[in-house]
Motif scaffolding. Structure first.
Motif, PDB file in Angstrom:
ATOM      1  N   ILE A  69       0.850  -1.196   0.000  1.00  0.00           N
ATOM      2  CA  ILE A  69       0.000   0.000   0.000  1.00  0.00           C
ATOM      3  C   ILE A  69       0.881   1.239   0.000  1.00  0.00           C
ATOM      4  O   ILE A  69       1.874   1.329   0.725  1.00  0.00           O
ATOM      5  CB  ILE A  69      -0.931   0.006   1.230  1.00  0.00           C
ATOM      6  CG1 ILE A  69      -1.894  -1.192   1.182  1.00  0.00           C
ATOM      7  CG2 ILE A  69      -1.719   1.312   1.309  1.00  0.00           C
ATOM      8  CD1 ILE A  69      -2.733  -1.348   2.438  1.00  0.00           C
ATOM      9  N   LYS A  70       0.517   2.226  -0.809  1.00  0.00           N
ATOM     10  CA  LYS A  70       1.225   3.496  -0.889  1.00  0.00           C
ATOM     11  C   LYS A  70       0.275   4.632  -0.531  1.00  0.00           C
ATOM     12  O   LYS A  70      -0.942   4.518  -0.699  1.00  0.00           O
ATOM     13  CB  LYS A  70       1.799   3.722  -2.293  1.00  0.00           C
ATOM     14  CG  LYS A  70       2.734   2.615  -2.781  1.00  0.00           C
ATOM     15  CD  LYS A  70       3.992   2.533  -1.924  1.00  0.00           C
ATOM     16  CE  LYS A  70       4.951   1.471  -2.455  1.00  0.00           C
ATOM     17  NZ  LYS A  70       6.149   1.311  -1.588  1.00  0.00           N
ATOM     18  N   VAL A  71       0.848   5.722  -0.059  1.00  0.00           N
ATOM     19  CA  VAL A  71       0.043   6.911   0.241  1.00  0.00           C
ATOM     20  C   VAL A  71      -0.658   7.365  -1.034  1.00  0.00           C
ATOM     21  O   VAL A  71      -0.041   7.469  -2.090  1.00  0.00           O
ATOM     22  CB  VAL A  71       0.929   8.039   0.811  1.00  0.00           C
ATOM     23  CG1 VAL A  71       0.120   9.330   0.966  1.00  0.00           C
ATOM     24  CG2 VAL A  71       1.515   7.606   2.158  1.00  0.00           C
ATOM     25  N   ALA A  84      -5.806   6.038   1.409  1.00  0.00           N
ATOM     26  CA  ALA A  84      -4.635   6.110   2.287  1.00  0.00           C
ATOM     27  C   ALA A  84      -4.085   7.529   2.248  1.00  0.00           C
ATOM     28  O   ALA A  84      -3.430   7.923   1.286  1.00  0.00           O
ATOM     29  CB  ALA A  84      -3.580   5.101   1.848  1.00  0.00           C
ATOM     30  N   LEU A  85      -4.379   8.299   3.293  1.00  0.00           N
ATOM     31  CA  LEU A  85      -3.973   9.714   3.321  1.00  0.00           C
ATOM     32  C   LEU A  85      -2.504   9.885   3.677  1.00  0.00           C
ATOM     33  O   LEU A  85      -1.846  10.806   3.184  1.00  0.00           O
ATOM     34  CB  LEU A  85      -4.825  10.477   4.334  1.00  0.00           C
ATOM     35  CG  LEU A  85      -6.335  10.502   4.096  1.00  0.00           C
ATOM     36  CD1 LEU A  85      -7.011  11.316   5.197  1.00  0.00           C
ATOM     37  CD2 LEU A  85      -6.654  11.088   2.734  1.00  0.00           C
ATOM     38  N   GLY A  86      -2.004   9.047   4.555  1.00  0.00           N
ATOM     39  CA  GLY A  86      -0.625   9.188   5.003  1.00  0.00           C
ATOM     40  C   GLY A  86      -0.133   7.921   5.664  1.00  0.00           C
ATOM     41  O   GLY A  86      -0.889   6.959   5.855  1.00  0.00           O
ATOM     42  N   ILE A  98       4.410  -0.176  10.002  1.00  0.00           N
ATOM     43  CA  ILE A  98       3.821   0.963   9.304  1.00  0.00           C
ATOM     44  C   ILE A  98       2.408   1.177   9.817  1.00  0.00           C
ATOM     45  O   ILE A  98       1.664   0.210  10.034  1.00  0.00           O
ATOM     46  CB  ILE A  98       3.761   0.734   7.774  1.00  0.00           C
ATOM     47  CG1 ILE A  98       5.119   0.310   7.234  1.00  0.00           C
ATOM     48  CG2 ILE A  98       3.283   2.001   7.052  1.00  0.00           C
ATOM     49  CD1 ILE A  98       5.077  -0.109   5.768  1.00  0.00           C
ATOM     50  N   GLU A  99       2.034   2.432  10.013  1.00  0.00           N
ATOM     51  CA  GLU A  99       0.666   2.779  10.372  1.00  0.00           C
ATOM     52  C   GLU A  99       0.121   3.722   9.303  1.00  0.00           C
ATOM     53  O   GLU A  99       0.652   4.813   9.101  1.00  0.00           O
ATOM     54  CB  GLU A  99       0.602   3.424  11.757  1.00  0.00           C
ATOM     55  CG  GLU A  99       1.032   2.478  12.876  1.00  0.00           C
ATOM     56  CD  GLU A  99       0.879   3.093  14.257  1.00  0.00           C
ATOM     57  OE1 GLU A  99       0.406   4.251  14.346  1.00  0.00           O
ATOM     58  OE2 GLU A  99       1.231   2.422  15.244  1.00  0.00           O
ATOM     59  N   PHE A 100      -0.930   3.260   8.614  1.00  0.00           N
ATOM     60  CA  PHE A 100      -1.555   4.058   7.563  1.00  0.00           C
ATOM     61  C   PHE A 100      -2.773   4.786   8.124  1.00  0.00           C
ATOM     62  O   PHE A 100      -3.598   4.187   8.819  1.00  0.00           O
ATOM     63  CB  PHE A 100      -2.011   3.169   6.396  1.00  0.00           C
ATOM     64  CG  PHE A 100      -0.891   2.508   5.649  1.00  0.00           C
ATOM     65  CD1 PHE A 100      -0.168   3.198   4.687  1.00  0.00           C
ATOM     66  CD2 PHE A 100      -0.570   1.176   5.889  1.00  0.00           C
ATOM     67  CE1 PHE A 100       0.860   2.584   3.989  1.00  0.00           C
ATOM     68  CE2 PHE A 100       0.457   0.555   5.201  1.00  0.00           C
ATOM     69  CZ  PHE A 100       1.171   1.262   4.242  1.00  0.00           C
ATOM     70  N   SER A 215      -8.582  -9.668   3.516  1.00  0.00           N
ATOM     71  CA  SER A 215      -9.526  -8.624   3.917  1.00  0.00           C
ATOM     72  C   SER A 215      -9.299  -7.323   3.169  1.00  0.00           C
ATOM     73  O   SER A 215     -10.184  -6.471   3.121  1.00  0.00           O
ATOM     74  CB  SER A 215      -9.411  -8.359   5.427  1.00  0.00           C
ATOM     75  OG  SER A 215      -9.657  -9.530   6.169  1.00  0.00           O
ATOM     76  N   ILE A 216      -8.093  -7.154   2.625  1.00  0.00           N
ATOM     77  CA  ILE A 216      -7.713  -5.883   1.985  1.00  0.00           C
ATOM     78  C   ILE A 216      -7.474  -6.099   0.506  1.00  0.00           C
ATOM     79  O   ILE A 216      -6.882  -7.091   0.093  1.00  0.00           O
ATOM     80  CB  ILE A 216      -6.439  -5.312   2.638  1.00  0.00           C
ATOM     81  CG1 ILE A 216      -6.693  -5.028   4.134  1.00  0.00           C
ATOM     82  CG2 ILE A 216      -5.977  -4.053   1.942  1.00  0.00           C
ATOM     83  CD1 ILE A 216      -5.461  -4.576   4.875  1.00  0.00           C
ATOM     84  N   ALA A 217      -7.950  -5.143  -0.284  1.00  0.00           N
ATOM     85  CA  ALA A 217      -7.688  -5.133  -1.722  1.00  0.00           C
ATOM     86  C   ALA A 217      -7.350  -3.720  -2.146  1.00  0.00           C
ATOM     87  O   ALA A 217      -7.930  -2.757  -1.634  1.00  0.00           O
ATOM     88  CB  ALA A 217      -8.890  -5.648  -2.495  1.00  0.00           C
TER      89      ALA A 217
END
Length: 223
Positions: A69-71, A84-86, A98-100, A215-217
């Motif tokens: 995952i990228k910002v 994903a804001l930051g 990492i905390e998104f 759970s994530i896509a």
């Protein structure tokens, strides 16, 4: 021995044999009943909430590797879409995670998502990937205790605390770099509670909800 005595003795022996036969029949019936009772089914094991670690981008063909995952990416978590804001890149005593910061596209609600690889503790144990979704908890000025604390009527016991270094990317509301104090707790039923604060600020807290692989896509990549 008189005839009367022999009759009495015979009746006594017959009575004893009759009682013994009834007792043995009862025991046989009891064992039969235990064997014929339906077996108790063992409780179903929960689905694993973490996955074996492979190279980023190749965690498996059937689900998205959250480490990719990228910002700015638009992602889907259990059917809800987020942006994903930051991101906060955190390190502490050789551990990194990492905390998104995510924003729900429909409700505009914010939520944190943490991604961490845990190294195997036992010899031969493989590393595994853990993904947690965090829900804010109103702390009302609470300070994390070094002993047990009660939140919403549940007892939480301390498991880990310290001060980590971080750097931020994108929109997180945090400085570009700094130090982050944290205190983690666990309840008897496995629930996690964590306090965090950037040094010089107030404490915030959240409950963790583990997310299973798949759970994530990633819906779309940032441009």
């Amino acid at each position: 021995m008189s005839v009367t005595s022999m009759v009495v003795l015979g009746l006594s022996i017959a009575t004893v044999l009759l009682l013994l036969g009834a007792f043995m029949a009862t025991m046989r019936q009891d064992r039969k009943g235990r064997r014929s009772a339906p077996p108790v089914e063992p409780a179903a094991r929960e689905a694993p909430l973490s996955a074996p670690v492979s190279a980023p981008g190749h965690a498996g063909s059937d689900y998205t590797d959250p480490r990719t995952i990228k910002v700015g990416d638009r992602i889907e978590v259990h059917g809800s879409q987020f942006r994903a804001l930051g991101a906060l890149y955190i390190s502490w005593q050789g551990q990194e995670w990492i905390e998104f910061l995510l924003r729900d596209r429909r409700t505009r609600r914010h939520e944190w998502l943490s991604v961490q690889v845990h190294q195997g503790q036992a010899p031969g144990e493989s590393p595994h990937l853990e993904v947690l979704a965090w829900t804010d908890v109103p702390t009302q000025g609470m300070v994390p205790a070094k002993s047990m604390l009660i939140m919403d009527g549940v007892e939480f016991h301390p498991i880990e605390r310290g001060t980590a270094a971080f750097r931020s990317e994108g929109d997180t509301g945090y400085p570009d770099r700094g130090l982050l104090d944290f205190a983690d707790y666990r309840a008897a039923d496995g629930r996690l509670l964590s306090f965090e604060r950037v040094q010089g600020r107030s404490w915030t807290a959240g409950y963790a909800r583990p997310l299973a692989p798949g759970s994530i896509a990633i819906v779309s990549r940032a441009r």
